[in-house]
Design a protein around this motif. Structure first.
Motif, PDB file in Angstrom:
ATOM      1  N   ILE A 339     -54.247  25.264  26.582  1.00  0.00           N
ATOM      2  CA  ILE A 339     -54.476  26.083  27.746  1.00  0.00           C
ATOM      3  C   ILE A 339     -52.886  25.734  28.246  1.00  0.00           C
ATOM      4  O   ILE A 339     -52.136  26.818  29.000  1.00  0.00           O
ATOM      5  CB  ILE A 339     -55.331  26.653  28.864  1.00  0.00           C
ATOM      6  CG1 ILE A 339     -56.548  26.856  28.029  1.00  0.00           C
ATOM      7  CG2 ILE A 339     -55.217  27.118  30.427  1.00  0.00           C
ATOM      8  CD1 ILE A 339     -57.628  26.744  29.172  1.00  0.00           C
ATOM      9  N   LEU A 340     -52.722  24.813  28.656  1.00  0.00           N
ATOM     10  CA  LEU A 340     -51.629  24.015  29.480  1.00  0.00           C
ATOM     11  C   LEU A 340     -50.090  24.468  28.906  1.00  0.00           C
ATOM     12  O   LEU A 340     -48.965  24.834  28.759  1.00  0.00           O
ATOM     13  CB  LEU A 340     -51.825  22.393  29.623  1.00  0.00           C
ATOM     14  CG  LEU A 340     -52.342  22.250  31.411  1.00  0.00           C
ATOM     15  CD1 LEU A 340     -52.584  20.225  31.275  1.00  0.00           C
ATOM     16  CD2 LEU A 340     -51.532  22.602  32.544  1.00  0.00           C
ATOM     17  N   LYS A 341     -50.460  24.661  27.103  1.00  0.00           N
ATOM     18  CA  LYS A 341     -48.900  24.475  26.002  1.00  0.00           C
ATOM     19  C   LYS A 341     -48.990  26.043  26.216  1.00  0.00           C
ATOM     20  O   LYS A 341     -48.136  26.484  26.145  1.00  0.00           O
ATOM     21  CB  LYS A 341     -49.817  24.013  25.066  1.00  0.00           C
ATOM     22  CG  LYS A 341     -49.028  24.326  24.069  1.00  0.00           C
ATOM     23  CD  LYS A 341     -48.615  23.816  22.037  1.00  0.00           C
ATOM     24  CE  LYS A 341     -49.323  22.606  22.580  1.00  0.00           C
ATOM     25  NZ  LYS A 341     -49.485  21.479  20.773  1.00  0.00           N
ATOM     26  N   ALA A 342     -49.917  27.182  26.976  1.00  0.00           N
ATOM     27  CA  ALA A 342     -50.127  28.289  26.235  1.00  0.00           C
ATOM     28  C   ALA A 342     -49.439  29.013  28.008  1.00  0.00           C
ATOM     29  O   ALA A 342     -48.174  29.721  27.233  1.00  0.00           O
ATOM     30  CB  ALA A 342     -51.476  29.311  26.365  1.00  0.00           C
ATOM     31  N   ILE A 343     -48.936  28.161  29.050  1.00  0.00           N
ATOM     32  CA  ILE A 343     -48.392  28.284  30.147  1.00  0.00           C
ATOM     33  C   ILE A 343     -47.530  27.866  29.534  1.00  0.00           C
ATOM     34  O   ILE A 343     -45.852  28.617  30.339  1.00  0.00           O
ATOM     35  CB  ILE A 343     -49.427  27.413  31.266  1.00  0.00           C
ATOM     36  CG1 ILE A 343     -50.940  28.605  31.603  1.00  0.00           C
ATOM     37  CG2 ILE A 343     -48.810  28.152  32.489  1.00  0.00           C
ATOM     38  CD1 ILE A 343     -51.148  27.613  32.508  1.00  0.00           C
ATOM     39  N   ALA A 344     -47.004  26.477  29.097  1.00  0.00           N
ATOM     40  CA  ALA A 344     -45.880  26.142  29.464  1.00  0.00           C
ATOM     41  C   ALA A 344     -44.828  27.260  28.461  1.00  0.00           C
ATOM     42  O   ALA A 344     -43.329  27.141  28.558  1.00  0.00           O
ATOM     43  CB  ALA A 344     -45.747  24.671  28.779  1.00  0.00           C
ATOM     44  N   SER A 345     -45.218  27.304  27.197  1.00  0.00           N
ATOM     45  CA  SER A 345     -44.841  28.107  26.310  1.00  0.00           C
ATOM     46  C   SER A 345     -44.189  29.483  26.826  1.00  0.00           C
ATOM     47  O   SER A 345     -43.027  30.171  26.758  1.00  0.00           O
ATOM     48  CB  SER A 345     -45.298  28.579  25.196  1.00  0.00           C
ATOM     49  OG  SER A 345     -46.097  26.889  24.711  1.00  0.00           O
ATOM     50  N   LYS A 346     -44.991  30.072  28.112  1.00  0.00           N
ATOM     51  CA  LYS A 346     -44.897  31.612  28.369  1.00  0.00           C
ATOM     52  C   LYS A 346     -43.546  31.370  29.552  1.00  0.00           C
ATOM     53  O   LYS A 346     -43.139  31.846  29.389  1.00  0.00           O
ATOM     54  CB  LYS A 346     -46.427  32.532  29.138  1.00  0.00           C
ATOM     55  CG  LYS A 346     -45.400  33.239  29.974  1.00  0.00           C
ATOM     56  CD  LYS A 346     -46.994  34.196  30.450  1.00  0.00           C
ATOM     57  CE  LYS A 346     -46.604  35.463  31.200  1.00  0.00           C
ATOM     58  NZ  LYS A 346     -45.608  35.982  30.235  1.00  0.00           N
ATOM     59  N   TYR A 347     -43.581  30.059  30.577  1.00  0.00           N
ATOM     60  CA  TYR A 347     -42.538  30.125  31.120  1.00  0.00           C
ATOM     61  C   TYR A 347     -41.357  29.376  31.071  1.00  0.00           C
ATOM     62  O   TYR A 347     -40.557  29.090  31.851  1.00  0.00           O
ATOM     63  CB  TYR A 347     -43.674  29.727  33.208  1.00  0.00           C
ATOM     64  CG  TYR A 347     -44.003  30.741  33.173  1.00  0.00           C
ATOM     65  CD1 TYR A 347     -44.292  32.085  34.085  1.00  0.00           C
ATOM     66  CD2 TYR A 347     -45.960  30.556  32.858  1.00  0.00           C
ATOM     67  CE1 TYR A 347     -44.911  32.580  34.536  1.00  0.00           C
ATOM     68  CE2 TYR A 347     -46.317  32.047  33.278  1.00  0.00           C
ATOM     69  CZ  TYR A 347     -45.786  32.965  34.295  1.00  0.00           C
ATOM     70  OH  TYR A 347     -46.230  33.761  34.645  1.00  0.00           O
ATOM     71  N   GLY A 348     -41.915  28.448  29.661  1.00  0.00           N
ATOM     72  CA  GLY A 348     -40.420  27.442  30.102  1.00  0.00           C
ATOM     73  C   GLY A 348     -41.095  26.111  30.736  1.00  0.00           C
ATOM     74  O   GLY A 348     -41.849  26.530  31.402  1.00  0.00           O
ATOM     75  N   VAL A 349     -39.839  24.961  29.823  1.00  0.00           N
ATOM     76  CA  VAL A 349     -40.477  23.565  31.183  1.00  0.00           C
ATOM     77  C   VAL A 349     -38.659  23.339  31.405  1.00  0.00           C
ATOM     78  O   VAL A 349     -37.666  23.799  30.606  1.00  0.00           O
ATOM     79  CB  VAL A 349     -41.061  22.710  30.228  1.00  0.00           C
ATOM     80  CG1 VAL A 349     -41.300  21.312  30.863  1.00  0.00           C
ATOM     81  CG2 VAL A 349     -42.341  22.513  30.286  1.00  0.00           C
ATOM     82  N   LYS A 350     -38.739  23.084  32.926  1.00  0.00           N
ATOM     83  CA  LYS A 350     -37.562  23.206  33.431  1.00  0.00           C
ATOM     84  C   LYS A 350     -36.771  21.915  32.772  1.00  0.00           C
ATOM     85  O   LYS A 350     -36.991  20.539  32.252  1.00  0.00           O
ATOM     86  CB  LYS A 350     -37.574  21.895  34.903  1.00  0.00           C
ATOM     87  CG  LYS A 350     -36.242  21.727  35.364  1.00  0.00           C
ATOM     88  CD  LYS A 350     -36.245  21.738  36.706  1.00  0.00           C
ATOM     89  CE  LYS A 350     -34.948  21.808  37.588  1.00  0.00           C
ATOM     90  NZ  LYS A 350     -35.197  21.891  39.036  1.00  0.00           N
TER      91      LYS A 350
END
Length: 462
Positions: A339-350
């Motif tokens: 789930i964390l990977k899905a959120i990071a994939s959608k919003y990107g990582v700074k």
């Protein structure tokens, strides 16, 4: 089965879809419409009469005879057009010499060296020493010759299988695909682009370069452009070459590895691993209502540790996380790390300062004029921000502006910048309007662009 008709062009808006043409069809000139069914509705594409030719598979069924094909398929002739006119146009097209297929320069070198090796092996006299670089530099390496011997006799479908197994681009004729397979066999398969996630490949025009042309965005329903390029022998995101058919689970892992290859410190798995030391997500259970209430705040806290670019406002960020959690739950995915990977994939990582410097370096190296690299980065950043905001048209507009600057053949200086938005001027850049030029001026004067800051604040990313 498509249907065809001929008529005079009613305006000059439609472009000819024939390969190598693309020109607007002048009003009053004959054009051929090919109508086919796509997604339950009819679509018509147009070709100039002089360019028209049916698909090779359909045409081959009629022994490549224009008369027989027209008698069967081209009965809808309008505006005084006759079948003789269409047949004459098709015969003229058939009489044109076929274009010579590009043969990569590297393959020409490999073939020449391979022939020299065969002569050398048959020669009973003193052995000739071939110029072979073990590392595969400018000369042909022994490993490349061995790979050529293994793959060159294979049919196209077999070569494509190797590209599929390695999640690589299938496009090109046999020589071009063979070039990709030999390169991957010797140096490792090509991982995904670190900026856009697209699949870079050996450039068709310069096979000493690996170039990314972007990727297809499912949500936006269009191709997102990218212009990154690297010297082929220095591509930094290589992985182990896959030389046998993988299972479905193995293929999924290969794709994930390729996507992560260019991320380095931005690798989501490494971010999740760092998060695990600070936030315990092992007890999250989203299968129950109580578990959801307790789990979403933990997931948000983990995203903050990972520097996921969620809105700065915790309430807005919590809603964004909850939406993805519910979607993952509906799809049967309840693992917290997934789930964390899905959120990071959608919003990107700074990105870190080092990663930002890498992006700037890639932009400069991909530009025709390296000094224009920062302006490409400006428009690519704006395109990403508008994409996150759901404004697909604006995102595409800025991608086109980035592409225009990327291929610009002169350095953008204070004099030329005055004319870059003026229609008809020699320094006019297609895709750049007055607003885009203003952003370049602003960056040259201040080192930043207010619009980028404004969009980041709107999205809660500052």
């Amino acid at each position: 089965m498509p249907t065809y008709h001929v008529e005079k062009s009613k305006s000059a808006r439609a472009g000819c879809k024939a390969k190598g043409c693309g020109e607007k069809i002048p009003k009053g000139e004959y054009r051929v419409g090919t109508t086919s069914l796509r997604d339950d509705h009819e679509m018509t594409s147009w070709q100039c009469l002089k360019c028209f030719f049916p698909g090779p598979k359909i045409f081959k069924q009629y022994d490549n005879d224009p008369v027989a094909w027209c008698a069967e398929h081209l009965t809808d002739l309008r505006d005084d057009c006759t079948s003789d006119m269409v047949i004459a146009a098709m015969e003229a097209t058939m009489a044109k010499p076929k274009p010579v297929k590009n043969s990569p320069s590297k393959m020409l070198k490999i073939r020449a060296a391979s022939e020299a090796r065969m002569i050398d092996e048959d020669d009973e006299g003193p052995k000739k020493k071939l110029k072979m670089d073990p590392d595969g530099g400018d000369e042909v390496s022994a490993a490349e010759l061995d790979a050529n011997e293994k793959y060159s006799s294979m049919k196209n479908d077999a070569i494509k299988d190797y590209l599929r197994w390695n999640d690589m681009v299938l496009k090109g004729n046999k020589e071009q695909m063979l070039n990709k397979v030999i390169d991957a066999h010797v140096r490792g398969r090509v991982g995904r682009c670190p900026d856009c996630g697209g699949r870079p490949a050996i450039d068709e025009d310069n096979d000493e370069v690996i170039k990314c042309k972007g990727h297809w965005n499912e949500e936006q329903g269009m191709r997102i452009s990218c212009f990154n390029c690297w010297p082929r022998d220095k591509y930094p995101y290589r992985l182990k070459f896959i030389n046998s058919s993988p299972t479905d689970d193995e293929m999924e892992k290969i794709i994930e590895e390729n996507k992560a290859a260019g991320k380095k410190g931005d690798n989501l798995d490494s971010k999740i691993a760092v998060k695990a030391e600070l936030i315990d997500t092992g007890d999250i259970d989203i299968t129950t209502t109580e578990g959801l209430k307790a789990g979403v705040p933990k997931i948000l806290a983990a995203c903050r540790v990972m520097n996921v670019e969620l809105p700065a406002d915790d309430h807005a960020a919590k809603i964004a996380c909850a939406q993805i959690v519910m979607k993952q739950k509906t799809e049967g995915n309840t693992n917290a790390d997934a789930i964390l990977k899905a959120i990071a994939s959608k919003y990107g990582v700074k990105k870190t300062a080092e990663e930002e410097a890498d992006v700037a370096s890639r932009a400069a190296s991909s530009c025709t004029v390296a000094e224009n690299g920062p302006y490409v980065t400006i428009f690519k950043t704006l395109a990403e921000l508008y994409l996150k905001d759901g404004n697909f048209n604006a995102s595409n507009t800025y991608n086109k502006a980035a592409q225009a600057v990327n291929i610009c053949e002169w350095e953008i200086d204070d004099e030329k910048i005055k004319h870059m938005h003026k229609s008809g001027h020699k320094y006019k850049l297609p895709g750049l309007g007055a607003a885009a030029v203003k952003y370049i001026k602003e960056f040259k004067e201040t080192g930043e662009v207010g619009k980028i800051k404004e969009k980041r604040e709107k999205l809660g990313l500052n």
